[in-house]
Design a protein around this motif. Structure first.
Motif, short mmCIF file in Angstrom:
data_model
loop_
_atom_site.label_atom_id
_atom_site.label_comp_id
_atom_site.label_asym_id
_atom_site.label_seq_id
_atom_site.Cartn_x
_atom_site.Cartn_y
_atom_site.Cartn_z
N GLN A 200 0.98 -0.96 0.09
CA GLN A 200 0.32 -0.17 -0.57
C GLN A 200 0.78 1.48 0.02
OE1 GLN A 200 -2.20 -0.90 3.36
NE2 GLN A 200 -4.20 -1.38 2.01
N ASP A 201 2.08 1.00 -0.19
CA ASP A 201 2.83 1.84 -0.62
C ASP A 201 4.25 2.00 -1.63
OD1 ASP A 201 4.38 0.35 1.42
OD2 ASP A 201 4.52 1.73 2.95
N GLY A 202 5.14 2.87 -1.62
CA GLY A 202 6.66 1.82 -2.90
C GLY A 202 6.22 2.81 -4.07
N LEU A 203 6.38 2.46 -4.52
CA LEU A 203 6.85 3.39 -6.58
C LEU A 203 6.00 2.73 -7.39
CD1 LEU A 203 11.10 4.34 -6.69
CD2 LEU A 203 8.83 6.01 -6.00
N GLY A 204 6.28 0.99 -7.32
CA GLY A 204 5.33 0.56 -7.64
C GLY A 204 4.28 0.52 -7.49
N TYR A 205 3.05 0.92 -6.12
CA TYR A 205 2.17 1.03 -5.59
C TYR A 205 1.30 2.53 -6.40
CZ TYR A 205 -1.84 2.11 -2.88
OH TYR A 205 -3.23 2.32 -2.36
N GLY A 206 2.33 3.53 -6.40
CA GLY A 206 2.45 5.01 -6.98
C GLY A 206 1.51 4.69 -8.63
N ILE A 207 2.28 3.56 -8.71
CA ILE A 207 2.23 3.69 -10.32
C ILE A 207 0.48 3.23 -10.55
CG2 ILE A 207 2.48 2.35 -12.94
CD1 ILE A 207 5.66 2.88 -12.11
N TRP A 208 0.40 2.06 -9.80
CA TRP A 208 -0.85 1.55 -9.66
C TRP A 208 -1.87 2.54 -8.95
CZ3 TRP A 208 -2.88 -2.76 -11.77
CH2 TRP A 208 -4.12 -3.60 -12.11
N ASP A 209 -1.76 3.40 -8.27
CA ASP A 209 -2.51 4.22 -7.40
C ASP A 209 -3.25 5.39 -8.72
OD1 ASP A 209 -4.53 4.83 -5.23
OD2 ASP A 209 -3.44 6.40 -4.91
N ALA A 210 -1.63 5.22 -9.51
CA ALA A 210 -2.29 6.31 -10.92
C ALA A 210 -3.28 6.14 -11.78
CB ALA A 210 -1.02 6.76 -11.20
N ARG A 211 -2.81 5.10 -11.82
CA ARG A 211 -3.90 4.05 -13.03
C ARG A 211 -5.41 4.19 -12.25
NH1 ARG A 211 -6.73 -0.86 -12.61
NH2 ARG A 211 -7.07 -0.91 -15.13
N ASN A 212 -5.59 3.50 -11.33
CA ASN A 212 -6.43 3.92 -10.60
C ASN A 212 -7.53 5.22 -10.77
OD1 ASN A 212 -6.57 1.11 -10.52
ND2 ASN A 212 -6.06 0.75 -8.07
N GLY A 213 -6.95 5.82 -10.46
CA GLY A 213 -6.94 7.66 -10.35
C GLY A 213 -7.14 7.69 -11.90
N LEU A 214 -6.55 7.10 -12.81
CA LEU A 214 -6.50 7.58 -14.39
C LEU A 214 -5.31 8.77 -14.94
CD1 LEU A 214 -9.99 6.93 -15.59
CD2 LEU A 214 -8.21 5.36 -15.78
N SER A 215 -4.55 9.71 -13.84
CA SER A 215 -3.42 10.10 -13.50
C SER A 215 -2.48 9.33 -13.68
CB SER A 215 -3.39 10.66 -12.24
OG SER A 215 -2.71 11.50 -12.18
N LEU A 216 -2.23 9.79 -15.98
CA LEU A 216 -1.39 9.49 -15.74
C LEU A 216 -0.14 10.43 -16.33
CD1 LEU A 216 -2.64 7.60 -19.55
CD2 LEU A 216 -2.19 6.53 -17.21
N ASP A 217 -0.23 11.55 -15.98
CA ASP A 217 0.89 12.47 -15.64
C ASP A 217 1.31 12.17 -14.22
OD1 ASP A 217 -1.19 13.32 -13.89
OD2 ASP A 217 -1.11 15.03 -14.24
N THR A 218 1.05 11.47 -12.75
CA THR A 218 1.63 10.68 -12.33
C THR A 218 2.11 9.41 -12.01
OG1 THR A 218 -1.17 11.81 -11.08
CG2 THR A 218 1.71 10.28 -9.98
N ALA A 219 2.04 8.35 -13.15
CA ALA A 219 2.18 7.66 -13.02
C ALA A 219 3.57 7.49 -13.99
CB ALA A 219 1.60 6.84 -14.09
N ILE A 220 3.64 8.29 -14.80
CA ILE A 220 4.87 8.67 -16.18
C ILE A 220 5.74 9.57 -14.66
CG2 ILE A 220 6.35 10.83 -17.81
CD1 ILE A 220 3.47 10.16 -18.69
N CYS A 221 5.70 10.70 -13.98
CA CYS A 221 6.57 10.84 -12.94
C CYS A 221 6.70 9.54 -12.21
CB CYS A 221 5.51 11.54 -11.97
SG CYS A 221 5.14 13.25 -12.92
N TYR A 222 5.89 8.80 -11.42
CA TYR A 222 6.95 8.08 -10.57
C TYR A 222 7.65 7.12 -11.87
CZ TYR A 222 4.99 7.47 -6.46
OH TYR A 222 4.29 8.84 -5.51
N MET A 223 7.76 6.99 -13.29
CA MET A 223 8.58 5.96 -14.18
C MET A 223 9.95 6.21 -14.25
SD MET A 223 5.58 4.70 -17.11
CE MET A 223 6.55 4.16 -17.51
#
Length: 255
Positions: A200-223
């Protein structure tokens, strides 16, 4: 020479971002499917100002460090022991290879059932992803040592500890350091997938959470953060490896 070594990687990254901007300019993908570099930069500012991403970085690094350390501490001595015994090699190499070819992600259901949600399943998956490749690498490295080394050691009546520290370890050090570097890279890749489903935390979870929230800009930040951290850690590993090579008499040959 050093300027060229710095300029070429910067040029390749600049080319990547130029292609990204061109795709945005010609609207090849809609904004919601591929955010622009400017949008991602704005999201970076928000993520860093909230300090959430710093917490995720620390958590992911800690999990990788624990899982990888346990793997190396167990795999290297075990590989040395098995690699010196022909019968043990015949018995265990097929077993280790079987598990080496199993994707560590296939263990995710068991990791969650056994360790539930949190640090333990992620650390377990890191351990599995690196233990079997490491032990096979150590065994293979031992097989490449010329027999004459051990005959000379026998002539000088070396004890077992002397053979280990004066013959075996220096001979396998190049392959061992390369294997450690590769396995560390594997662990950094696996932790991202492990955190998507078992944490429920960590960089991988951050991408998953961004995907669920349809926030791909956040996902790219984490990537981007994941890739940059991987580059930094790999470079740090190279510098440490160079020092080890100098210590063991191999010179500055590790790049």
């Amino acid at each position: 020479m050093k300027e060229k070594q710095l300029l070429l990687p910067i040029s390749s990254f600049a080319g990547f971002f130029a292609i990204w901007q061109i795709l945005i300019y010609f609207n090849v993908f809609p904004e919601y499917a591929l955010p622009s570099p400017a949008t991602v930069l704005g999201r970076f500012k928000m993520e860093f100002s909230s300090f959430r991403i710093f917490n995720d970085i620390i958590v992911s690094l800690w999990r990788v460090a624990i899982g990888f350390s346990f793997s190396a501490i167990l795999a290297i001595p075990l590989g040395l022991w098995i690699g010196e015994n022909k019968k043990l090699k015949m018995a265990f190499i097929p077993f280790f290879n079987f598990f080496r070819f199993l994707s560590p992600l296939s263990w995710i259901p068991f990791a969650i059932l056994w360790f539930h949600i949190g640090d333990k399943p992620a650390i377990f998956l890191i351990f599995l992803s690196t233990f079997f490749p490491l032990i096979i690498s150590v065994i293979s490295a031992l097989a490449t040592i010329p027999d004459i080394y051990f005959r000379v050691a026998s002539e000088y009546t070396f004890k077992k500890k002397e053979v280990l520290y004066k013959i075996t370890l220096p001979a396998i050090m190049p392959q061992l350091i390369t294997s450690l570097r590769v396995c560390f890279g594997i662990s950094w890749v696996v932790i991202i997938a492990a955190e998507m489903v078992g944490c429920q935390d960590g960089l991988g979870y951050g991408i998953w959470d961004a995907r669920n929230g349809l926030s791909l800009d956040t996902a790219i930040c984490y990537m981007i953060v994941i890739g940059l951290l991987g580059l930094v850690m790999d470079r740090a590993f190279v510098l440490i490896a160079k020092a080890k090579y100098l210590k063991w008499g191999y010179g500055n040959r590790y790049e």
